[in-house]
Design an enzyme around this catalytic site. Structure first.
Site, PDB file in Angstrom:
ATOM      1  N   GLY B  85       0.717  -1.359  -0.125  1.00 44.88           N
ATOM      2  CA  GLY B  85      -0.153  -0.096   0.174  1.00 44.88           C
ATOM      3  C   GLY B  85       0.822   1.277   0.041  1.00 44.88           C
ATOM      4  CB  SER B 117       4.984  -3.654  -2.108  1.00 44.50           C
ATOM      5  OG  SER B 117       4.632  -2.642  -2.599  1.00 44.50           O
ATOM      6  CB  ALA B 118       3.942  -0.099   1.691  1.00 48.73           C
ATOM      7  CG  HIS B 154       7.047  -2.455  -6.922  1.00 49.18           C
ATOM      8  ND1 HIS B 154       5.725  -3.700  -7.071  1.00 49.18           N
ATOM      9  CD2 HIS B 154       6.295  -1.443  -5.330  1.00 49.18           C
ATOM     10  CE1 HIS B 154       5.359  -3.893  -5.879  1.00 49.18           C
ATOM     11  NE2 HIS B 154       5.369  -2.166  -5.697  1.00 49.18           N
ATOM     12  CD  GLU B 189       6.793  -5.794  -9.324  1.00 47.03           C
ATOM     13  OE1 GLU B 189       7.418  -6.183  -8.645  1.00 47.03           O
ATOM     14  OE2 GLU B 189       5.709  -5.130  -9.705  1.00 47.03           O
TER      15      GLU B 189
END
Lengths: 228, 228
Positions: B85, B117-118, B154, B189
């Site tokens: 997020g 991710s986050a 990413h 990714e």
């Protein structure tokens, strides 16, 4: 206030926007101040490079170096050009040197302000819609607030530097609007927004996308006014 | 400490990394805590979505909601998964809820920590190499420091289709290293870095790029150890 917001400086340096810069500054601007504070490289080299792009306008370029009596240099110049680089480093340096308040005051009393990329971000209420990383761990984000909207330069609907499935600029601006209410103006490359006393007009070759809370984003092209 | 850093959760949700997650958690993990604090949308919806991705592992998923006695929930679970997020919103909420210190303490005593991710960014010393914007105007950036390097999820290498003047990830990491000295790990990714007691190994389908100050960046692929 008179402001020219430029997405990118381009190659050759400033060629795509030199005509717009000349019209924006006008014949009264003889001494132009160049703010190099966004660079993380050599500011002297940056200033020399800026001369090649800006002196064809018929102005004398002065280096507003954040560490070398910048307020005195600012007093001497008729207008400013704030170059790109890292927006967080730029805000950090203009704030700690006293330039932030001094530029604001000069702009309030008519001094033309042009900025490219980080220099465009600096003209908004905050710099939080820059694409740059906060590599200086800056903890204050309020910028010059010469215009009422935030800026996202180098705007692209889809960004090839992004991995597939990661957030687009539009996603990020939507996230910004979850917590912030002011408009965001995404400016594509080779494109500008010129603001004269509250009237914002698009200039240049590509498009500008306006994002307002609760409204669908909307595109504008050269000659159109942004409804702000 | 045991940490699994995942670049993206992918589609279908977590499918690309479910095998690695199963091996990482192992059979001792029965109750898995899901930290939803990175979302700017509905955390309940996010938790329900996470169940579809994580319960096939044979675990019972518990919602570690930053506003609903998260420390009590954390006590009950055997391991954590921190979803993606906005990284700034995530750090803000885990810090103000007391989760930051509590997670750090649990991780220090062996609790497996996985983040996408986050959630991966949160495991580093700071979150300043996230791709996200600081839309919450956060003024503290120190994160969990479960691993000694910063993360850029990413990650994507230079793309020849990029507009001139747009910074690449590599440019941004180079800027970061002008002011910061710790290593940065760019994770493509469908790719992961698993850290077991200081040994960092690449997993998954793509590559990891390691950036260290004063050294040329270097690529690593599945099975290779990062020299950290």
């Amino acid at each position: 206030m008179r402001v020219l917001l430029i997405s990118n400086s381009g190659r050759p340096y400033l060629e795509h926007c030199r005509g717009a810069l000349g019209e924006f500054y006008g014949p009264a601007v003889r001494k132009l101040g160049f703010v190099s504070a966004a660079t993380l490289a050599d500011p002297e080299f940056y200033f020399t490079h800026a001369k090649t792009g800006l002196e064809p306008l018929g102005v004398e370029l002065e280096h507003v170096h954040w560490e070398r009596q910048p307020l005195k240099t600012l007093e001497r110049v008729d207008a400013l050009f704030v170059g790109g680089g890292n927006t967080y480093a730029l805000l950090d340096r203009v704030r700690s040197s006293g330039l932030q308040d001094a530029i604001k005051e000069r702009a309030r009393t008519g001094m033309p302000y042009a900025g490219a990329s980080a220099g465009a971000n600096l003209a908004g209420p905050t710099i939080l819609t820059t694409n740059d990383w906060n590599i200086v761990a800056l903890t204050h984000f309020a910028a010059l607030h010469l215009v009422p909207f935030n800026i996202n330069p180098h705007f692209k609907d889809t960004d090839p530097a992004m991995a597939p499935g990661s957030e687009t600029r539009e996603d990020r601006i939507r996230e910004y609007h979850v917590r912030n209410k002011n408009a965001v103006v995404g400016i594509e490359e080779q494109t500008m927004v010129r603001v004269d006393d509250g009237i914002a007009t698009v200039l240049g070759q590509q498009r500008v996308k306006l994002f307002r809370v609760g409204q669908a984003p909307r595109w504008f092209t050269a000659g159109e006014r942004l409804p702000l």
